[in-house]
Design a protein around this motif. Structure first.
Motif, short mmCIF file in Angstrom:
data_model
loop_
_atom_site.label_atom_id
_atom_site.label_comp_id
_atom_site.label_asym_id
_atom_site.label_seq_id
_atom_site.Cartn_x
_atom_site.Cartn_y
_atom_site.Cartn_z
N MET A 1 0.81 -1.14 -0.03
CA MET A 1 -0.08 0.04 -0.12
C MET A 1 0.95 1.29 -0.05
O MET A 1 0.45 2.35 -0.71
CB MET A 1 -0.86 -0.05 1.12
N ARG A 2 1.97 1.24 0.67
CA ARG A 2 2.84 2.37 0.78
C ARG A 2 3.47 2.63 -0.67
O ARG A 2 3.65 3.50 -1.12
CB ARG A 2 3.86 2.34 1.83
N TRP A 3 3.97 1.62 -1.15
CA TRP A 3 4.58 1.84 -2.61
C TRP A 3 3.57 2.00 -3.45
O TRP A 3 3.77 3.10 -4.41
CB TRP A 3 4.87 0.27 -3.09
N ARG A 4 2.20 1.62 -3.34
CA ARG A 4 1.12 2.15 -4.47
C ARG A 4 1.16 3.59 -4.10
O ARG A 4 0.76 4.61 -5.05
CB ARG A 4 -0.05 1.23 -4.17
N LYS A 5 1.13 4.13 -3.11
CA LYS A 5 0.82 5.59 -2.71
C LYS A 5 1.85 6.52 -3.09
O LYS A 5 1.83 7.55 -3.71
CB LYS A 5 0.64 5.86 -1.05
N ARG A 6 3.21 5.67 -3.07
CA ARG A 6 4.29 6.70 -3.67
C ARG A 6 4.33 6.66 -5.12
O ARG A 6 4.93 7.78 -5.65
CB ARG A 6 5.64 5.83 -3.09
N ILE A 7 3.84 5.78 -5.81
CA ILE A 7 3.79 6.02 -7.26
C ILE A 7 2.90 6.65 -7.85
O ILE A 7 2.65 7.10 -8.91
CB ILE A 7 4.06 4.49 -8.08
N GLY A 8 1.52 6.66 -7.00
CA GLY A 8 0.47 7.40 -7.24
C GLY A 8 -0.60 6.55 -8.32
O GLY A 8 -0.07 5.47 -8.80
N GLU A 9 -1.62 7.23 -8.51
CA GLU A 9 -2.53 6.71 -9.50
C GLU A 9 -1.96 6.63 -10.77
O GLU A 9 -2.27 5.42 -11.37
CB GLU A 9 -3.74 7.39 -9.45
N ALA A 10 -1.24 7.51 -11.42
CA ALA A 10 -0.64 7.69 -12.71
C ALA A 10 0.25 6.63 -12.73
O ALA A 10 0.56 5.89 -13.78
CB ALA A 10 -0.20 8.92 -13.07
N GLY A 11 1.38 6.34 -11.83
CA GLY A 11 2.24 5.22 -11.81
C GLY A 11 1.49 3.79 -11.86
O GLY A 11 1.89 2.99 -12.49
N CYS A 12 0.64 3.79 -11.08
CA CYS A 12 -0.33 2.52 -11.28
C CYS A 12 -0.73 2.07 -12.60
O CYS A 12 -0.66 0.90 -13.15
CB CYS A 12 -1.13 2.45 -10.35
N GLU A 13 -1.41 3.32 -13.08
CA GLU A 13 -1.90 2.83 -14.44
C GLU A 13 -0.83 2.54 -15.52
O GLU A 13 -0.83 1.68 -16.39
CB GLU A 13 -2.46 4.14 -14.78
N TRP A 14 0.37 3.37 -15.63
CA TRP A 14 1.43 2.97 -16.23
C TRP A 14 2.10 1.66 -16.19
O TRP A 14 2.34 0.97 -17.10
CB TRP A 14 2.59 4.27 -16.16
N LEU A 15 2.10 1.20 -14.99
CA LEU A 15 2.73 -0.16 -14.72
C LEU A 15 1.77 -1.14 -15.23
O LEU A 15 1.98 -1.99 -15.91
CB LEU A 15 2.80 -0.16 -13.26
N LEU A 16 0.41 -0.99 -15.05
CA LEU A 16 -0.60 -1.76 -15.58
C LEU A 16 -0.62 -1.99 -16.96
O LEU A 16 -0.60 -3.16 -17.63
CB LEU A 16 -1.84 -1.55 -14.96
#
Length: 75
Positions: free
Chosen positions: A1-16
């Motif tokens: 969860m902390r990692w997901r907060k660090r990369i943010g929503e845009a980072g999660c979308e990019w990774l997916l």
């Protein structure tokens, strides 16, 4: 969860997006498989006690000192 907060929503979308594209290029998934995506975001707390140095030391002390002392006491 902390990692997901660090990369943010845009980072999660990019990774997916890049993960799906890499899988498609590798032939692991087909484009038709992406018509329906099922996600399980359930998070359940676990009752796991992680060992700490003090807990390990106390367990060793109990086994070495307290355990033999209990066996010596008359019932």
């Amino acid at each position: 969860m902390r990692w997901r907060k660090r990369i943010g929503e845009a980072g999660c979308e990019w990774l997916l997006a890049h993960s799906i594209e890499a899988a498609r290029r590798a032939g692991v998934i087909k484009r038709s498989s992406l018509q329906t995506v099922v996600l399980d975001t359930t998070v359940q707390p676990k009752a796991i006690a992680h060992s700490t140095n003090s807990r390990l030391l106390n367990r060793a002390r109990e086994q070495l000192v307290v355990g033999p002392a209990k066996r010596l006491q008359p019932a």
